[in-house]
Scaffold this motif. Structure first.
Motif, short mmCIF file in Angstrom:
data_model
loop_
_atom_site.label_atom_id
_atom_site.label_comp_id
_atom_site.label_asym_id
_atom_site.label_seq_id
_atom_site.Cartn_x
_atom_site.Cartn_y
_atom_site.Cartn_z
N PRO A 151 -16.19 206.06 4.33
CA PRO A 151 -16.63 207.34 4.91
C PRO A 151 -17.13 208.28 3.83
CG PRO A 151 -14.23 207.19 4.88
CD PRO A 151 -14.74 205.84 4.47
N LYS A 152 -18.04 209.19 4.22
CA LYS A 152 -18.66 210.09 3.24
C LYS A 152 -17.63 210.97 2.55
CE LYS A 152 -22.32 213.46 2.53
NZ LYS A 152 -23.43 214.24 3.12
N LYS A 153 -16.64 211.48 3.29
CA LYS A 153 -15.65 212.36 2.67
C LYS A 153 -14.86 211.63 1.60
CE LYS A 153 -14.99 215.76 6.35
NZ LYS A 153 -14.01 216.42 7.25
N LYS A 154 -14.56 210.36 1.86
CA LYS A 154 -13.83 209.58 0.86
C LYS A 154 -14.71 209.33 -0.37
CE LYS A 154 -10.93 205.50 0.32
NZ LYS A 154 -10.37 204.28 0.97
N SER A 155 -16.00 209.12 -0.14
CA SER A 155 -16.93 208.94 -1.25
C SER A 155 -17.02 210.20 -2.10
CB SER A 155 -18.32 208.56 -0.73
OG SER A 155 -18.30 207.34 -0.05
N GLU A 156 -17.08 211.35 -1.44
CA GLU A 156 -17.13 212.63 -2.15
C GLU A 156 -15.87 212.83 -2.99
OE1 GLU A 156 -17.61 215.45 0.95
OE2 GLU A 156 -19.78 215.15 1.13
N LEU A 157 -14.71 212.50 -2.41
CA LEU A 157 -13.45 212.65 -3.12
C LEU A 157 -13.39 211.72 -4.33
CD1 LEU A 157 -10.65 213.92 -3.25
CD2 LEU A 157 -9.82 212.09 -1.76
N LEU A 158 -13.80 210.47 -4.13
CA LEU A 158 -13.78 209.50 -5.22
C LEU A 158 -14.73 209.91 -6.34
CD1 LEU A 158 -13.70 206.05 -3.37
CD2 LEU A 158 -11.83 207.22 -4.55
N PHE A 159 -15.93 210.35 -5.99
CA PHE A 159 -16.92 210.75 -7.00
C PHE A 159 -16.44 211.95 -7.78
CE2 PHE A 159 -20.71 212.90 -8.56
CZ PHE A 159 -21.43 211.85 -9.11
N GLY A 160 -15.94 212.96 -7.07
CA GLY A 160 -15.45 214.17 -7.74
C GLY A 160 -14.26 213.88 -8.64
N ALA A 161 -13.32 213.08 -8.14
CA ALA A 161 -12.14 212.75 -8.93
C ALA A 161 -12.53 211.91 -10.15
CB ALA A 161 -11.12 212.00 -8.08
N GLY A 162 -13.44 210.95 -9.94
CA GLY A 162 -13.88 210.11 -11.06
C GLY A 162 -14.60 210.92 -12.12
N LEU A 163 -15.43 211.87 -11.70
CA LEU A 163 -16.15 212.72 -12.65
C LEU A 163 -15.19 213.58 -13.45
CD1 LEU A 163 -18.81 213.92 -13.72
CD2 LEU A 163 -18.77 215.52 -11.81
N LEU A 164 -14.23 214.20 -12.75
CA LEU A 164 -13.26 215.06 -13.42
C LEU A 164 -12.40 214.28 -14.40
CD1 LEU A 164 -12.00 217.87 -13.68
CD2 LEU A 164 -10.48 217.28 -11.78
N ILE A 165 -11.93 213.13 -13.97
CA ILE A 165 -11.08 212.30 -14.83
C ILE A 165 -11.87 211.81 -16.05
CG2 ILE A 165 -9.91 210.06 -14.95
CD1 ILE A 165 -8.96 210.59 -12.07
N SER A 166 -13.14 211.45 -15.85
CA SER A 166 -13.97 211.00 -16.96
C SER A 166 -14.16 212.10 -18.00
CB SER A 166 -15.34 210.55 -16.45
OG SER A 166 -15.21 209.48 -15.55
N LEU A 167 -14.43 213.32 -17.54
CA LEU A 167 -14.64 214.44 -18.46
C LEU A 167 -13.36 214.78 -19.22
CD1 LEU A 167 -16.88 216.81 -16.30
CD2 LEU A 167 -17.58 215.34 -18.19
N ILE A 168 -12.24 214.78 -18.49
CA ILE A 168 -10.95 215.07 -19.15
C ILE A 168 -10.63 214.00 -20.18
CG2 ILE A 168 -8.46 215.24 -18.79
CD1 ILE A 168 -9.05 216.52 -16.07
N GLY A 169 -10.82 212.73 -19.78
CA GLY A 169 -10.56 211.63 -20.70
C GLY A 169 -11.46 211.67 -21.92
N ALA A 170 -12.73 211.99 -21.69
CA ALA A 170 -13.68 212.07 -22.80
C ALA A 170 -13.28 213.16 -23.78
CB ALA A 170 -15.09 212.32 -22.26
N LYS A 171 -12.86 214.29 -23.24
CA LYS A 171 -12.48 215.42 -24.10
C LYS A 171 -11.20 215.11 -24.88
CE LYS A 171 -12.64 219.23 -26.09
NZ LYS A 171 -13.62 219.42 -27.16
N ILE A 172 -10.25 214.47 -24.21
CA ILE A 172 -8.99 214.12 -24.88
C ILE A 172 -9.25 213.16 -26.04
CG2 ILE A 172 -6.82 212.85 -24.60
CD1 ILE A 172 -6.64 214.01 -21.79
N CYS A 173 -10.05 212.13 -25.77
CA CYS A 173 -10.34 211.14 -26.81
C CYS A 173 -11.14 211.76 -27.96
CB CYS A 173 -11.10 209.96 -26.21
SG CYS A 173 -10.07 208.91 -25.16
N ALA A 174 -12.09 212.63 -27.63
CA ALA A 174 -12.88 213.28 -28.68
C ALA A 174 -11.98 214.14 -29.56
CB ALA A 174 -13.98 214.13 -28.06
N THR A 175 -11.03 214.85 -28.94
CA THR A 175 -10.12 215.71 -29.70
C THR A 175 -9.20 214.88 -30.58
OG1 THR A 175 -10.15 217.34 -27.91
CG2 THR A 175 -8.38 217.52 -29.52
N ILE A 176 -8.68 213.77 -30.03
CA ILE A 176 -7.77 212.92 -30.80
C ILE A 176 -8.48 212.29 -31.99
CG2 ILE A 176 -6.43 210.77 -30.73
CD1 ILE A 176 -5.71 211.46 -27.84
N PHE A 177 -9.67 211.72 -31.74
CA PHE A 177 -10.35 210.99 -32.80
C PHE A 177 -11.03 211.91 -33.81
CE2 PHE A 177 -9.78 207.50 -29.84
CZ PHE A 177 -9.49 206.45 -30.69
#
Length: 348
Positions: free
Chosen positions: A52-78
């Protein structure tokens, strides 16, 4: 022929300014378009799997947010810095973001058939590649993103910062614009003219000539950032002409040489687009999950190679943070080897 293979890139990165607090940049619009198209691809692909579209929106938004947070954490650590100010910098690790995105996909489907995980991984990587195409292209629109000097007749003369420097340093200059002259120069160079509009208060032509021969020429020769893009002969007299326009305002045209550089960000955007197009074209012929592994493998390998060959200052940080890229590269290769085993669904 030279017009088609080399050009002067001079454009205002900002579209709209709201006082001194906010400036809307072209690059933001390009990134926004990339996000929109990436979501549309994500949604339309998953809709074929009865998501369903709502589930797709939730997955995309959550994936984008998690990717950005993970990218920032790794950049800060390294970066090797625990300074809290580093958290405010807009610096992200591509590999770190991908790792967190993959972890999110695996966690989301850990109790589901393996085929659902592989479908989600393929879809996520398709959207990631499409977004990164626009993201890399957007960097070309911002000052400071240029490549090595080219030894051919193909390249770009980046003049945004050079023009800003001259217009900002000298109180006698109102505006500056650097334009290409239709003559062929040596390999790696192209003749340009530095078109100067003096301030209204400067009416004396002799004063303008003295300024160009002394302070102006000295800055062109010795100002490092400017000298990387536009050069004049430090020994010979400066070649220029001064004239008055209808309102008696003085204008000058200074002859110089533009330094052709590789548009590295455009190379990267084109490469990612080719990988994306190839994987989309062959997706029905590839086993489920192979597009994800190949996409990440080719992405990291291609960006690292292009960065090494054409970036002005090669740094592993541009592609990832230190060894993180190698870890993800090896993991992707291992994943492709194990793909036949993963393609078998869990028994209920």
């Amino acid at each position: 022929m030279l017009d088609f293979i080399s050009f002067v890139w001079s454009t205002d990165p900002g579209i709209l300014e709201l006082g001194s607090f906010f400036t809307l940049h072209w690059s933001v619009l390009v990134v926004g378009l990339g996000l929109f198209l990436a979501f549309e691809l994500f949604y339309r692909t998953l809709s074929k799997e009865s998501f369903p579209k709502k589930k797709s929106e939730l997955l995309f938004g959550a994936g984008l947010l998690i990717s950005l947070i993970g990218a920032k954490i790794c950049a800060t650590i390294f970066k090797g810095s625990s300074n809290i100010d580093n958290l405010t910098e807009i610096e992200f690790s591509l590999s770190g973001g991908i790792l967190f995105l993959l972890a999110f996909c695996i966690f989301l489907t850990k109790k589901s058939p393996r085929t659902q995980l592989l479908n989600l991984l393929d879809t996520a990587v398709f959207s990631l590649l499409l977004f990164l195409t626009f993201q890399q292209a957007s960097l070309f629109l911002e000052p400071g993103n240029w490549g090595k000097q080219t030894e051919s007749k193909f390249g770009v003369v980046f003049t945004n910062e050079a023009e800003s420097i001259l217009a900002g340093v000298f109180d006698k200059i109102d505006t500056v614009q650097i334009k290409k002259i239709e003559n062929i120069a040596d390999v790696g160079q192209v003749p340009v003219s530095i078109n100067i509009d003096f301030i209204d208060e400067l009416k004396d032509q002799q004063e303008a000539e003295t300024f160009l021969n002394k302070d102006f020429k000295k800055s062109i020769v010795f100002y490092e950032v400017f000298n990387q893009h536009v050069r004049v002969d430090s020994v010979k007299p400066l070649e220029f002409s001064i004239n008055k326009v209808e309102n008696q305002k003085l204008q000058a045209e200074v002859k110089a040489i533009g330094i052709l550089r590789h548009p590295t960000m455009l190379y990267k955007a084109l490469f990612i687009l080719i990988v994306f197009t190839a994987l989309i074209y062959y997706r029905n012929k590839l086993p489920k999950g192979m597009a994800a592994g190949l996409g990440i493998l080719l992405l990291l390998l291609g960006l690292t190679t292009l960065n090494f060959l054409f970036a002005n200052k090669f740094s592993w940080d541009v592609v990832s943070e230190n060894s993180l890229s190698l870890i993800l590269f090896s993991a992707s290769a291992f994943y492709l080897v194990k793909l036949p085993e993963l393609s078998v669904s869990k028994s209920s």
